[in-house]
Structures are given as structure tokens and as C-alpha cells.
Motif scaffolding. Sequence first.
Motif, PDB file in Angstrom:
ATOM      1  N   SER A 163       0.849  -1.182   0.000  1.00 34.75           N
ATOM      2  CA  SER A 163       0.000   0.000   0.000  1.00 34.75           C
ATOM      3  C   SER A 163       0.893   1.243   0.000  1.00 34.75           C
ATOM      4  N   PHE A 164       0.303   2.407  -0.280  1.00 32.98           N
ATOM      5  CA  PHE A 164       1.090   3.639  -0.358  1.00 32.98           C
ATOM      6  C   PHE A 164       1.798   3.943   0.960  1.00 32.98           C
ATOM      7  N   VAL A 165       1.143   3.671   2.081  1.00 32.01           N
ATOM      8  CA  VAL A 165       1.724   4.029   3.375  1.00 32.01           C
ATOM      9  C   VAL A 165       2.922   3.151   3.715  1.00 32.01           C
ATOM     10  N   GLU A 166       3.100   2.032   3.010  1.00 30.21           N
ATOM     11  CA  GLU A 166       4.256   1.163   3.262  1.00 30.21           C
ATOM     12  C   GLU A 166       5.474   1.578   2.447  1.00 30.21           C
ATOM     13  N   ILE A 167       5.272   2.447   1.461  1.00 30.51           N
ATOM     14  CA  ILE A 167       6.393   2.901   0.635  1.00 30.51           C
ATOM     15  C   ILE A 167       7.307   3.782   1.488  1.00 30.51           C
ATOM     16  N   PRO A 168       8.625   3.673   1.337  1.00 35.26           N
ATOM     17  CA  PRO A 168       9.540   4.542   2.100  1.00 35.26           C
ATOM     18  C   PRO A 168       9.175   6.022   1.947  1.00 35.26           C
TER      19      PRO A 168
END
Length: 299
Positions: A40-45
Motif C-alpha cells: 500500500s502507499f503508506v508502506e512505501i519509504p
Amino acid sequence: KQWYQRRVAITAGGEDSYQWLPIKYNCKQTQIIPTNYTMSFVEIPAEVQYKILSFVDPKLIVKEISRLNKQFNECYKSLFLWVELLKDIKDYSFQELLDLLDFKPEVIPKIGYTIYFLHKNNNFLKNPNLDEGIASDAAGEWIKPNKSHWSCNGDWKIERHRGCENFPQIDENPRFNAVTSHMNCERLQDVTPSKACPWILDLYKEGYKLKLSWSVRIARRYDCRSYFEAELHMNGEETLLVRQELDEDCSWKKFEGDYVVTSVKDKVLYKELGCDRQFWAGSYGAKILCPKISYSLTK
């Protein structure tokens, strides 16, 4: 969570063989995750999130994305995101910026306004060449300087750039440069950042710091040995920036450096001193061009 290329063992037919496979290693769970794993987007650095959002319309970020959840709101308040968002619109006035983005000042996070302010005010020294308001066709070899914004001692003059070789090509395109005399000439200016942008004090409490960058160009008269020094008075201490005897050639020399401002509550003062070491050959000494003090935010 990071991507790695790892050498893993594959057991087949009772024998171990080795090959390189692209895998993802989850440090928290200490297990191998296959490459087809969906993030998900929130897991991207975070730094990748900022880069992605920098391509989004700032209006959409302010009005919609910042309100989606806590993660997006933290992104919205990020130093790195606003550096990306404002780097191409730093030449607008504040009102033009508001009109462009179509939102009110109170909606802009403090970090965004401060980044914009520091870009807009890229030199905290006012009237650096002592020529503010002086006509470019002013007569005479030596011209009486405008000492506004400076506290000056000694006999200062300004001149058109003559008598030195290798005049630097710089963005400011100056008409005049300041010149010191045979006596000790000093000038001092207050460049305290919090005085100009009060929000910096709040950002310090949130863990942001200020980096001070300085630069100056100096040269000697064609017929005189000269002396020059520059200091910062910061956090109750004096920091020597440059001390230079100018006795070799007439070319312009540039000096520059960076310092971290540890406290924004104290005054920051910039001081220059120059004189002629060989006044029998001429009346004036060190030539000073475009001193500059700028600030940038760092985490």
C-alpha cells in the motif's frame, strides 16, 4: 523494509543448487516475502512518498490528500515534500503564491511557509554592496556609499568594478563594490532569522534545524596591500569566517562555508573588517563584493 538480491538455496533431487533470486526481506517479521507482494502507499519509504506527491497538484494535496489519514497528514507537513513543491514557484510573491494555489495563509503548514520564505529571501544581508538607491551613472571614481541597514565605522567608499582582474560573473550583476580605507573599517548587520520569520521558532521545537550559508568575494586594490576578515556573532560566540592578507594579485577570490544554527532565539550578527596595509601607495584597501547570508531548513 528494503529490496535485496539474495543468494538462496534451492533443494532439488537431494542436492543443493544456488541461484540469484529477487526477493523482499521483511526485517520486522524476519521472513522472505515474494516479489509479487503488493504494497500500500503508506508502506512505501517516506522519501519515495514525497517524490510521488511532488508531481501532484499542490491544491489537491492541501484540500484533499492532507485529510485522508494520519500518514498523509504527516507527509503534508514534511520538509522534503514542501522543498519539492515550492522549488519551481519560489519567485512568486506570497500573495501570488496564495492565488496560484488557491488557499488561505492559515492553511499552509508552517513548514511550507518557512521553506517559501527562505527561498524568497535568499540573502538576509540588505544593501550588501552599499549602493542601494544610487544611480548607476553616478559620477566620480569614489562615490559616497549608502550605509542603510549597516552599522559602519571608518571611511567606506564604493566604486565601479575597476582595477581588478577576473571579475566574477555572478547572478546579482552588481554595479558597484564596497571599498575600505587605510584605517580599520568595520560594518555590522543583524541577520537573526527568527526576527524575519517567527515560525522558525516553532519548527525548532518540532526537530528542524537551520543551516546558515555564507559567501563573500574580496580583492585588493591594484596598487595596495590589503587586509580583510569576516565574523559571525552567533549563540554568544564569535566565529571567524575568513581572515585574509591580500598581497599577491588583484583577482577576485571567493570564500564560503556552512554552519548549523543551534539556537534561533539569540541574535545572529555578520561583521566585516578591512583596511589598507600599504597606504603610501593608495588611499583605499580591501574591495568587498556581494556578501551573502542565506538559511535553509534541515532535519
